[in-house]
Design a protein around this motif. Structure first.
Motif, mmCIF file in Angstrom:
data_model
loop_
_atom_site.group_PDB
_atom_site.id
_atom_site.type_symbol
_atom_site.label_atom_id
_atom_site.label_comp_id
_atom_site.label_asym_id
_atom_site.label_seq_id
_atom_site.Cartn_x
_atom_site.Cartn_y
_atom_site.Cartn_z
ATOM 1 N N ILE A 233 0.825 -1.216 0.000
ATOM 2 C CA ILE A 233 0.000 0.000 0.000
ATOM 3 C C ILE A 233 0.861 1.269 0.000
ATOM 4 O O ILE A 233 0.634 2.179 -0.805
ATOM 5 C CB ILE A 233 -0.966 0.002 1.197
ATOM 6 N N THR A 234 1.842 1.356 0.905
ATOM 7 C CA THR A 234 2.641 2.586 0.989
ATOM 8 C C THR A 234 4.127 2.364 0.694
ATOM 9 O O THR A 234 4.854 3.333 0.483
ATOM 10 C CB THR A 234 2.529 3.208 2.394
ATOM 11 N N ASN A 235 4.576 1.103 0.735
ATOM 12 C CA ASN A 235 5.992 0.754 0.586
ATOM 13 C C ASN A 235 6.868 1.508 1.590
ATOM 14 O O ASN A 235 8.009 1.861 1.304
ATOM 15 C CB ASN A 235 6.478 1.013 -0.841
ATOM 16 N N GLY A 236 6.311 1.770 2.768
ATOM 17 C CA GLY A 236 7.077 2.450 3.803
ATOM 18 C C GLY A 236 7.029 3.964 3.720
ATOM 19 O O GLY A 236 7.546 4.648 4.604
ATOM 20 N N GLY A 237 6.445 4.511 2.679
ATOM 21 C CA GLY A 237 6.433 5.961 2.478
ATOM 22 C C GLY A 237 5.193 6.609 3.058
ATOM 23 O O GLY A 237 4.379 5.949 3.714
ATOM 24 N N PRO A 238 5.072 7.900 2.764
ATOM 25 C CA PRO A 238 6.049 8.786 2.112
ATOM 26 C C PRO A 238 7.328 8.906 2.954
ATOM 27 O O PRO A 238 7.255 9.000 4.178
ATOM 28 C CB PRO A 238 5.330 10.135 2.037
ATOM 29 N N GLY A 239 8.479 8.893 2.306
ATOM 30 C CA GLY A 239 9.747 8.872 3.026
ATOM 31 C C GLY A 239 9.860 7.593 3.828
ATOM 32 O O GLY A 239 9.834 6.493 3.262
ATOM 33 N N VAL A 240 9.963 7.735 5.154
ATOM 34 C CA VAL A 240 9.975 6.559 6.039
ATOM 35 C C VAL A 240 8.841 6.657 7.052
ATOM 36 O O VAL A 240 8.918 6.077 8.145
ATOM 37 C CB VAL A 240 11.335 6.410 6.764
ATOM 38 N N GLN A 241 7.770 7.367 6.690
ATOM 39 C CA GLN A 241 6.678 7.592 7.642
ATOM 40 C C GLN A 241 5.981 6.309 8.059
ATOM 41 O O GLN A 241 5.454 6.214 9.164
ATOM 42 C CB GLN A 241 5.650 8.555 7.035
ATOM 43 N N THR A 242 5.940 5.306 7.176
ATOM 44 C CA THR A 242 5.300 4.036 7.525
ATOM 45 C C THR A 242 6.275 2.861 7.435
ATOM 46 O O THR A 242 5.852 1.713 7.340
ATOM 47 C CB THR A 242 4.087 3.773 6.610
ATOM 48 N N GLU A 243 7.554 3.164 7.462
ATOM 49 C CA GLU A 243 8.567 2.102 7.436
ATOM 50 C C GLU A 243 8.643 1.450 8.815
ATOM 51 O O GLU A 243 8.893 2.127 9.820
ATOM 52 C CB GLU A 243 9.929 2.684 7.062
ATOM 53 N N VAL A 244 8.411 0.143 8.881
ATOM 54 C CA VAL A 244 8.523 -0.590 10.139
ATOM 55 C C VAL A 244 9.745 -1.487 10.070
ATOM 56 O O VAL A 244 10.367 -1.643 9.022
ATOM 57 C CB VAL A 244 7.244 -1.402 10.432
ATOM 58 N N TRP A 245 10.087 -2.114 11.201
ATOM 59 C CA TRP A 245 11.366 -2.828 11.297
ATOM 60 C C TRP A 245 11.474 -3.973 10.286
ATOM 61 O O TRP A 245 12.489 -4.114 9.610
ATOM 62 C CB TRP A 245 11.542 -3.353 12.714
ATOM 63 N N ALA A 246 10.433 -4.789 10.168
ATOM 64 C CA ALA A 246 10.492 -5.927 9.244
ATOM 65 C C ALA A 246 10.589 -5.452 7.804
ATOM 66 O O ALA A 246 11.325 -6.032 6.988
ATOM 67 C CB ALA A 246 9.262 -6.813 9.430
ATOM 68 N N LEU A 247 9.868 -4.402 7.454
ATOM 69 C CA LEU A 247 9.924 -3.863 6.085
ATOM 70 C C LEU A 247 11.286 -3.252 5.806
ATOM 71 O O LEU A 247 11.797 -3.349 4.686
ATOM 72 C CB LEU A 247 8.823 -2.819 5.900
ATOM 73 N N SER A 248 11.900 -2.642 6.815
ATOM 74 C CA SER A 248 13.241 -2.082 6.650
ATOM 75 C C SER A 248 14.249 -3.180 6.307
ATOM 76 O O SER A 248 15.111 -2.995 5.436
ATOM 77 C CB SER A 248 13.663 -1.367 7.935
ATOM 78 N N ALA A 249 14.133 -4.329 6.981
ATOM 79 C CA ALA A 249 15.021 -5.457 6.672
ATOM 80 C C ALA A 249 14.835 -5.912 5.229
ATOM 81 O O ALA A 249 15.808 -6.200 4.517
ATOM 82 C CB ALA A 249 14.758 -6.607 7.636
ATOM 83 N N TYR A 250 13.591 -5.974 4.781
ATOM 84 C CA TYR A 250 13.309 -6.370 3.392
ATOM 85 C C TYR A 250 13.914 -5.369 2.411
ATOM 86 O O TYR A 250 14.551 -5.756 1.422
ATOM 87 C CB TYR A 250 11.795 -6.466 3.191
ATOM 88 N N HIS A 251 13.723 -4.078 2.670
ATOM 89 C CA HIS A 251 14.243 -3.057 1.756
ATOM 90 C C HIS A 251 15.765 -3.103 1.667
ATOM 91 O O HIS A 251 16.335 -3.008 0.566
ATOM 92 C CB HIS A 251 13.790 -1.673 2.208
ATOM 93 N N LYS A 252 16.422 -3.224 2.822
ATOM 94 C CA LYS A 252 17.890 -3.252 2.813
ATOM 95 C C LYS A 252 18.414 -4.478 2.068
ATOM 96 O O LYS A 252 19.390 -4.390 1.316
ATOM 97 C CB LYS A 252 18.426 -3.242 4.249
ATOM 98 N N ALA A 253 17.757 -5.612 2.273
ATOM 99 C CA ALA A 253 18.254 -6.853 1.667
ATOM 100 C C ALA A 253 17.909 -6.960 0.183
ATOM 101 O O ALA A 253 18.772 -7.268 -0.640
ATOM 102 C CB ALA A 253 17.706 -8.060 2.427
ATOM 103 N N PHE A 254 16.653 -6.682 -0.174
ATOM 104 C CA PHE A 254 16.208 -6.996 -1.522
ATOM 105 C C PHE A 254 16.065 -5.785 -2.437
ATOM 106 O O PHE A 254 16.065 -5.937 -3.655
ATOM 107 C CB PHE A 254 14.873 -7.746 -1.457
ATOM 108 N N SER A 255 15.957 -4.580 -1.867
ATOM 109 C CA SER A 255 15.931 -3.384 -2.711
ATOM 110 C C SER A 255 17.326 -2.794 -2.872
ATOM 111 O O SER A 255 17.719 -2.383 -3.961
ATOM 112 C CB SER A 255 14.990 -2.323 -2.121
ATOM 113 N N ASP A 256 18.087 -2.770 -1.758
ATOM 114 C CA ASP A 256 19.431 -2.188 -1.794
ATOM 115 C C ASP A 256 20.526 -3.245 -1.945
ATOM 116 O O ASP A 256 21.703 -2.881 -2.019
ATOM 117 C CB ASP A 256 19.690 -1.389 -0.513
ATOM 118 N N SER A 257 20.148 -4.518 -1.949
ATOM 119 C CA SER A 257 21.108 -5.643 -2.075
ATOM 120 C C SER A 257 22.159 -5.648 -0.967
ATOM 121 O O SER A 257 23.262 -6.145 -1.154
ATOM 122 C CB SER A 257 21.797 -5.610 -3.452
#
Length: 292
Positions: A233-257
């Motif tokens: 729905i938000t992908n953690g955005g806008p910015g990091v307003q809805t970024e939660v811990w589990a989603l942050s792990a996913y972004h770092k691993a699979f979006s930022d490699s």
């Protein structure tokens, strides 16, 4: 005796292999990976606790941690309150079991809807153009121009979306618990002149104490590790307003490699979940002793 044990292990072996391959080995790899600088080059170079230092130095870490606490805390509170309300209404006040089951079946629709379909429905409902259903209603009520609901109210939206998928399970558990309360307790209370609210407060809620604790802790574990609805729905955005811990792990691993860094974030979450599981066991044991 030994032959019986061998037969038992033989029957259990497919399950044990399944658990080992899909749960134990990935958990071990995650722990090892958390102490490496593994990235898209796939070079397993150990870097000690650098990833954990990086987590502490990241300026977004306090924001993400606070988002997680708010998300879990608010959602759990609203989930338990709504679960109790719907369970008591459909089981105690509405004695027609058929009507109660129909209502509980409606509550289950968001829970059994595939996550992608469910999230797409929310995106369509909150579309920022005049074609979005929410904007059509808003403009029909006098709104001058369509709103970008997701950009303006992202946190409210992810809580609402998560809440609808959570209430069916707790409502079902609480309904079963209300049904299990002996009828003579209600009769005795009515003979003593107790009103309906007094019965709810002094009979139903105390009998549901164990179940409330279970649902609250169980949903907490689920919310800490679940990020799919937020991502879609938000992908953690806008910015990091809805970024939660589990989603942050996913972004770092699979979006930022940054696989090692993502694993370190996951490992922190695993430790938190393990502590909560110990708390669950201790609370359940304490409440079981107090009941007996």
């Amino acid at each position: 005796m030994r032959q019986k044990n061998m037969q038992a292990y033989l029957f259990l072996s497919p399950f044990l292999v399944f658990i080992t391959v899909l749960y134990i080995l990935p958990a071990i790899l995650t722990v090892i990976m958390a102490f490496t600088s593994l990235d898209s080059a796939f070079i397993w170079k150990f870097n000690g606790i650098n990833n954990f230092r990086k987590i502490l130095m990241d300026p977004n870490t306090p924001i993400i941690a606070w988002n997680t606490v708010k998300y879990v805390g608010i959602t759990i509170f609203l989930t338990v309150v709504l679960d109790l309300f719907f369970a008591i209404m459909t089981t105690y006040f509405i004695r027609d079991e058929r009507k109660g089951n129909i209502f509980k079946s409606i509550l289950m629709i968001p829970m059994i809807t595939p996550g992608v379909v469910y999230s797409v429905l929310w995106l369509w409902l909150l579309e920022a153009t005049p074609n979005g259903l929410a904007n059509k209603v808003y403009m029909a009520l006098g709104g001058s121009e369509p709103l970008n609901w997701i950009a303006q109210y992202p946190f409210v939206i992810i809580i609402a979306a998560t809440l609808l998928t959570s209430i069916a399970y707790g409502t079902t558990v609480f309904s079963s618990a209300v049904k299990s309360i002996p009828e003579n307790q209600f009769r005795a209370a009515r003979v003593d002149g107790a009103g309906e609210w007094e019965i709810v407060r002094n009979i139903i809620l105390p009998n549901l104490r164990f179940h409330i604790t279970f649902i609250a802790l169980w949903e907490t574990l689920g919310l800490l590790t679940n990020y799919v609805t937020i991502m879609l729905i938000t992908n953690g955005g806008p910015g990091v307003q809805t970024e939660v811990w589990a989603l942050s792990a996913y972004h770092k691993a699979f979006s930022d490699s940054q696989y090692g860094y993502g694993a370190a974030i996951s490992l922190v979450l695993i430790v938190v979940v393990m502590v909560l599981m110990l708390v669950i066991g201790a609370v359940m044991h304490h409440q079981e002793k107090s009941r007996s």
